[in-house]
Design an enzyme around this catalytic site. Structure first.
Site, mmCIF file in Angstrom:
data_model
loop_
_atom_site.group_PDB
_atom_site.id
_atom_site.type_symbol
_atom_site.label_atom_id
_atom_site.label_comp_id
_atom_site.label_asym_id
_atom_site.label_seq_id
_atom_site.Cartn_x
_atom_site.Cartn_y
_atom_site.Cartn_z
ATOM 1 N N ASP A 191 -3.312 0.383 5.710
ATOM 2 C CA ASP A 191 -1.856 0.338 5.606
ATOM 3 C C ASP A 191 -1.506 -1.165 5.927
ATOM 4 O O ASP A 191 -2.029 -1.744 7.049
ATOM 5 C CB ASP A 191 -1.048 1.203 6.366
ATOM 6 N N GLY A 192 -0.547 -1.598 5.543
ATOM 7 C CA GLY A 192 0.045 -2.802 5.967
ATOM 8 C C GLY A 192 -0.257 -4.215 4.970
ATOM 9 O O GLY A 192 -0.069 -5.444 5.032
ATOM 10 N N GLY A 194 1.482 -4.829 2.112
ATOM 11 C CA GLY A 194 2.703 -5.574 1.952
ATOM 12 C C GLY A 194 3.334 -6.440 2.889
ATOM 13 O O GLY A 194 3.707 -7.562 2.370
ATOM 14 N N ASN A 202 2.231 7.396 -3.682
ATOM 15 C CA ASN A 202 2.493 6.344 -4.016
ATOM 16 C C ASN A 202 2.934 5.935 -5.536
ATOM 17 O O ASN A 202 3.283 4.818 -5.788
ATOM 18 C CB ASN A 202 1.107 5.296 -3.772
ATOM 19 N N TRP A 203 3.146 6.977 -6.284
ATOM 20 C CA TRP A 203 3.371 7.015 -7.671
ATOM 21 C C TRP A 203 5.081 6.582 -7.453
ATOM 22 O O TRP A 203 5.720 6.069 -8.376
ATOM 23 C CB TRP A 203 3.465 8.401 -8.538
ATOM 24 N N ARG A 208 -5.591 4.028 11.664
ATOM 25 C CA ARG A 208 -4.587 3.484 10.831
ATOM 26 C C ARG A 208 -4.150 2.438 11.104
ATOM 27 O O ARG A 208 -3.723 2.024 12.475
ATOM 28 C CB ARG A 208 -3.157 4.563 10.777
ATOM 29 N N ARG A 253 1.728 7.570 11.748
ATOM 30 C CA ARG A 253 1.805 8.857 10.929
ATOM 31 C C ARG A 253 0.471 9.114 9.869
ATOM 32 O O ARG A 253 -0.265 8.155 9.820
ATOM 33 C CB ARG A 253 3.040 8.885 10.088
ATOM 34 N N LEU A 254 0.496 10.084 9.633
ATOM 35 C CA LEU A 254 -0.746 10.616 8.773
ATOM 36 C C LEU A 254 -0.629 10.471 7.060
ATOM 37 O O LEU A 254 -1.547 10.529 6.572
ATOM 38 C CB LEU A 254 -1.164 12.147 9.163
ATOM 39 N N GLU A 283 -10.378 12.085 16.501
ATOM 40 C CA GLU A 283 -9.683 11.073 17.352
ATOM 41 C C GLU A 283 -9.098 9.995 16.584
ATOM 42 O O GLU A 283 -9.242 9.594 15.549
ATOM 43 C CB GLU A 283 -10.852 10.271 18.140
HETATM 44 C C1 IPE Z 1 -0.482 5.532 3.080
HETATM 45 O O1 IPE Z 1 0.202 4.479 3.188
HETATM 46 C C2 IPE Z 1 -1.212 5.564 1.922
HETATM 47 C C3 IPE Z 1 -2.029 4.692 1.649
HETATM 48 C C4 IPE Z 1 -2.847 3.991 2.592
HETATM 49 C C5 IPE Z 1 -3.258 4.577 0.390
HETATM 50 P P1 IPE Z 1 1.588 4.422 2.728
HETATM 51 O O2 IPE Z 1 2.169 2.719 3.106
HETATM 52 O O3 IPE Z 1 1.928 4.976 1.481
HETATM 53 O O4 IPE Z 1 2.465 5.481 3.694
HETATM 54 P P2 IPE Z 1 4.085 5.631 4.244
HETATM 55 O O5 IPE Z 1 4.835 5.558 2.896
HETATM 56 O O6 IPE Z 1 4.278 4.296 5.305
HETATM 57 O O7 IPE Z 1 3.967 6.971 4.830
HETATM 58 C C1 IPE Z 2 -1.294 -0.171 1.979
HETATM 59 O O1 IPE Z 2 -0.541 -1.061 2.110
HETATM 60 C C2 IPE Z 2 -1.791 -0.033 0.487
HETATM 61 C C3 IPE Z 2 -1.474 0.932 -0.289
HETATM 62 C C4 IPE Z 2 -0.567 2.084 0.251
HETATM 63 C C5 IPE Z 2 -1.886 1.268 -1.545
HETATM 64 P P1 IPE Z 2 1.267 -1.110 1.645
HETATM 65 O O2 IPE Z 2 1.273 -1.308 0.290
HETATM 66 O O3 IPE Z 2 1.489 0.211 2.101
HETATM 67 O O4 IPE Z 2 1.676 -2.146 2.744
HETATM 68 P P2 IPE Z 2 3.091 -2.008 3.705
HETATM 69 O O5 IPE Z 2 3.091 -0.716 4.424
HETATM 70 O O6 IPE Z 2 4.118 -2.073 2.469
HETATM 71 O O7 IPE Z 2 2.980 -3.207 4.451
HETATM 72 MG MG MG Z 3 2.454 0.971 3.837
#
Ligand code: IPE
Ligand code: IPE
Ligand code: MG
Length: 251
Positions: free
Chosen positions: A31-32, A34, A79-80, A199, A205-206, A218
């Site tokens: 995650d992260g 963006g 993610n859709w 994460r 969160r999960l 863990e």
């Molecule tokens: C979880 O990340 C899904 C993936 C890493 C593929 P998200 O960025 O989609 O999760 P939320 O929306 O913050 O819970």
């Molecule tokens: C994780 O990064 C990639 C996917 C969920 C596909 P994000 O796209 O969720 O990045 P943030 O959370 O917006 O920073």
């Molecule tokens: Mg994200």
């Protein structure tokens, strides 16, 4: 109850010299991307591109670190909900990753596995994924599990439906259903439970990831954004894991 629960039975056990064993199964919520791009005033896709590079490095490092199974959350069933353009960018990167990387991974002995409803992706991607699965099916090195269009609740619903169908056909007695029956219907059947869930990006969160499989995992939440994650950070995560005391409900 005399039988030990499945999670404890399959968990990493101390190594021969008494030293704690590393995690057999590491799962990562990448995650992260963006936020990494935003910090640099770049379009979000630039973060996803960097994120693929990080994934590439981490897969290589996992093999060197002796991790048996590495599961990466690449695209969730939620993610859709993102703008169509971002979804298209992510699918494009996935296509590029398979075309550019599978041969090297195959040569390195990596066995690919996909969990999630990947057959709902575009037909050309499904073909590429099926080709990559076939190309690496006989490998015996690290198992790389990629979660694509994956949601743990859907996975459990599907497992439940299949068990119910077996009961309705008279093949299975509802009273006999135990954890092993559910496990055998999960997308991850045959894999060890998750020992370490990481994460990135400081979120705690999960997000519907491996809810059953993480029963005794863990949990490690790190502040680094996924594009900044690499083999060294994975090694640090394993050091952290080695300091944890796992009890599985015992003493
Ligand atoms: C979880 O990340 C899904 C993936 C890493 C593929 P998200 O960025 O989609 O999760 P939320 O929306 O913050 O819970
Ligand atoms: C994780 O990064 C990639 C996917 C969920 C596909 P994000 O796209 O969720 O990045 P943030 O959370 O917006 O920073
Ligand atoms: Mg994200």
């Amino acid at each position: 109850m005399s039988a030990p629960p499945h999670a404890a039975a399959d968990a990493a056990t101390p190594g021969a010299g008494g030293e704690p064993a590393g995690p057999r199964h590491v799962a990562i919520i990448m995650d992260g991307n963006g936020r990494w791009a935003k910090k640099r005033r770049l379009p979000r896709v630039a973060g996803h591109r960097k994120g693929v590079e990080a994934a590439r490095n981490v897969v290589r490092a996992a093999g060197d670190l002796g991790i048996e199974v590495l599961t990466l959350y690449a695209f969730s069933s939620e993610n859709w909900r993102r703008p169509a353009e971002e979804v298209a960018d992510l699918m494009g990167l996935l296509r590029h990753f398979i075309l550019a990387d599978i041969e090297e991974l195959a040569q390195a002995g990596v066995r690919l596995r996909v969990i999630g409803e990947y057959r709902a992706l575009s037909p050309d991607l499904v073909r590429l994924i099926d080709g990559a699965l076939a190309r690496t099916a006989d490998n015996r090195g690290t198992t790389l599990v990629v979660a694509l269009n994956y949601g743990a609740q859907n996975e459990l619903v599907e497992a439940t439906r299949r068990l119910a169908e077996r009961c309705a056909r008279g093949e299975l007695d509802p009273a006999a259903i135990g954890p092993a029956h559910i496990e055998s219907e999960l997308a991850t059947h045959g894999l060890p439970p998750v020992d370490l869930l990481i994460r990135t990006s400081g979120e705690h969160r999960l997000s519907n990831f491996l809810l059953w499989q993480c029963a005794y995992a863990e949990l490690l939440f790190v502040d680094a954004l996924w594009p900044d994650f690499d083999g060294d950070r994975l090694a640090q995560a394993l050091d952290d894991f080695a300091r944890r005391e796992r009890r599985f409900g015992g003493l």
